[in-house]
Write a protein that holds these residues in place. Structure first.
Motif, short mmCIF file in Angstrom:
data_model
loop_
_atom_site.label_atom_id
_atom_site.label_comp_id
_atom_site.label_asym_id
_atom_site.label_seq_id
_atom_site.Cartn_x
_atom_site.Cartn_y
_atom_site.Cartn_z
N ILE A 32 0.83 -1.13 -0.04
CA ILE A 32 0.14 -0.08 0.14
C ILE A 32 0.78 1.42 -0.04
O ILE A 32 1.91 1.32 0.73
N ALA A 33 0.64 2.10 -0.82
CA ALA A 33 0.97 3.29 -0.94
C ALA A 33 0.10 4.49 -0.45
O ALA A 33 -1.00 4.59 -1.08
N ILE A 34 0.33 5.43 0.20
CA ILE A 34 -0.57 6.39 0.63
C ILE A 34 0.02 7.74 0.25
O ILE A 34 1.06 8.29 0.58
N ILE A 35 -0.98 8.57 -0.59
CA ILE A 35 -0.73 9.87 -1.09
C ILE A 35 -2.08 10.53 -0.91
O ILE A 35 -2.99 9.95 -0.81
N THR A 36 -2.02 11.80 -0.71
CA THR A 36 -3.21 12.54 -0.57
C THR A 36 -3.53 13.19 -1.80
O THR A 36 -3.11 13.21 -2.84
N THR A 37 -4.97 13.96 -1.56
CA THR A 37 -5.46 14.83 -2.54
C THR A 37 -4.82 16.28 -2.66
O THR A 37 -5.17 16.89 -3.65
N SER A 38 -3.99 16.58 -1.81
CA SER A 38 -3.52 18.09 -1.91
C SER A 38 -2.56 18.28 -2.98
O SER A 38 -2.07 17.36 -3.75
N SER A 39 -2.61 19.34 -3.38
CA SER A 39 -1.52 19.87 -4.54
C SER A 39 -0.42 19.92 -3.95
O SER A 39 -0.20 19.64 -2.48
N GLY A 40 0.59 19.50 -4.75
CA GLY A 40 1.92 19.66 -4.01
C GLY A 40 2.78 18.35 -4.14
O GLY A 40 3.83 18.11 -3.66
N ILE A 41 2.24 17.39 -5.09
CA ILE A 41 3.11 16.22 -5.37
C ILE A 41 4.44 16.28 -5.85
O ILE A 41 5.33 15.56 -5.52
N ASP A 42 4.82 17.29 -6.38
CA ASP A 42 5.91 17.62 -6.90
C ASP A 42 7.24 18.35 -6.30
O ASP A 42 8.00 18.64 -6.37
N TYR A 43 6.54 18.80 -4.89
CA TYR A 43 7.30 19.95 -4.24
C TYR A 43 8.05 19.11 -3.12
O TYR A 43 8.24 19.81 -2.01
N SER A 49 2.57 18.42 0.92
CA SER A 49 3.08 17.71 -0.25
C SER A 49 1.98 16.28 -0.07
O SER A 49 1.83 15.84 0.97
N ALA A 50 1.40 15.99 -1.26
CA ALA A 50 0.76 14.88 -1.48
C ALA A 50 1.24 13.54 -1.30
O ALA A 50 0.72 12.71 -1.03
N ARG A 51 2.63 13.62 -1.16
CA ARG A 51 3.40 12.20 -0.94
C ARG A 51 4.10 12.36 0.39
O ARG A 51 4.99 11.32 0.32
#
Length: 174
Positions: A32-43, A49-51
């Motif tokens: 399982i990998a958890i990321i969020t719906t937030s903007s900011g996956i690239d930052y 950060s989404a990640r």
């Protein structure tokens, strides 16, 4: 992880316990990998950060307790809901999941949990094409746990339907 998710934190916690029991009872191996719906996956790994969860704990492999501890991501994230965009970015050949050696096959499922509409175009410089996307191309199922009041104009339910996934009501705590 947006502020509006505060009303759903208990339901998410209970659902994670139910999911954990189902996985344990089925005796399946999982990642399982958890990321969020937030903007900011690239930052990077800043709080919004989404990640950030993925970067802090990595891919959860067969550790249901670690999953239950980390699935509640709080409510301090961005109010810009970009779950589809974030999942696309993470699944790209140079995305964070590839970098972390997440195995990709037809059994990969994406579960989107959101109480807002998708704001894909606010990050992607274009609109999301429900008929032509990485999820369909790779045969991944997307499951959407969403607010039915916004479902009529949400990309999340369209994507779930198109990929053969299911749609559930985020308000249903039973």
């Amino acid at each position: 992880d947006s502020g509006s998710m505060s009303a759903y934190q208990n339901a998410v916690s209970q659902a994670s316990k139910d999911f954990a029991n189902a996985i344990t009872n089925a005796g399946v191996d999982f990642r399982i990998a958890i990321i969020t719906t937030s903007s900011g996956i690239d930052y990077g790994s800043n709080y919004k950060s989404a990640r950030r969860v993925l970067e802090n704990i990595g891919i959860i492999e067969n550790d249901i307790e670690l999953f239950k501890e980390n699935i509640i991501v709080g409510t301090g994230g961005s109010s810009t809901e970009t779950a589809i965009y974030n999942a696309e970015r993470a699944l790209q050949p140079n995305g964070i999941l590839t970098q972390m050696d997440m195995p990709y096959n037809k059994s990969l499922s994406i579960i989107i949990l959101s109480d807002e509409v998708s704001q894909y175009s606010s990050r992607a410089r274009g609109s999301f094409d429900v008929d032509d996307n990485i999820f369909l191309d790779k045969g991944y199922k997307v499951y959407s746990i969403i607010n039915p009041e916004v479902a009529s104009y949400s990309q999340y339910d369209d994507l779930a339907t198109k990929t053969g996934g299911l749609i559930a009501d985020i308000s249903n705590t039973s």
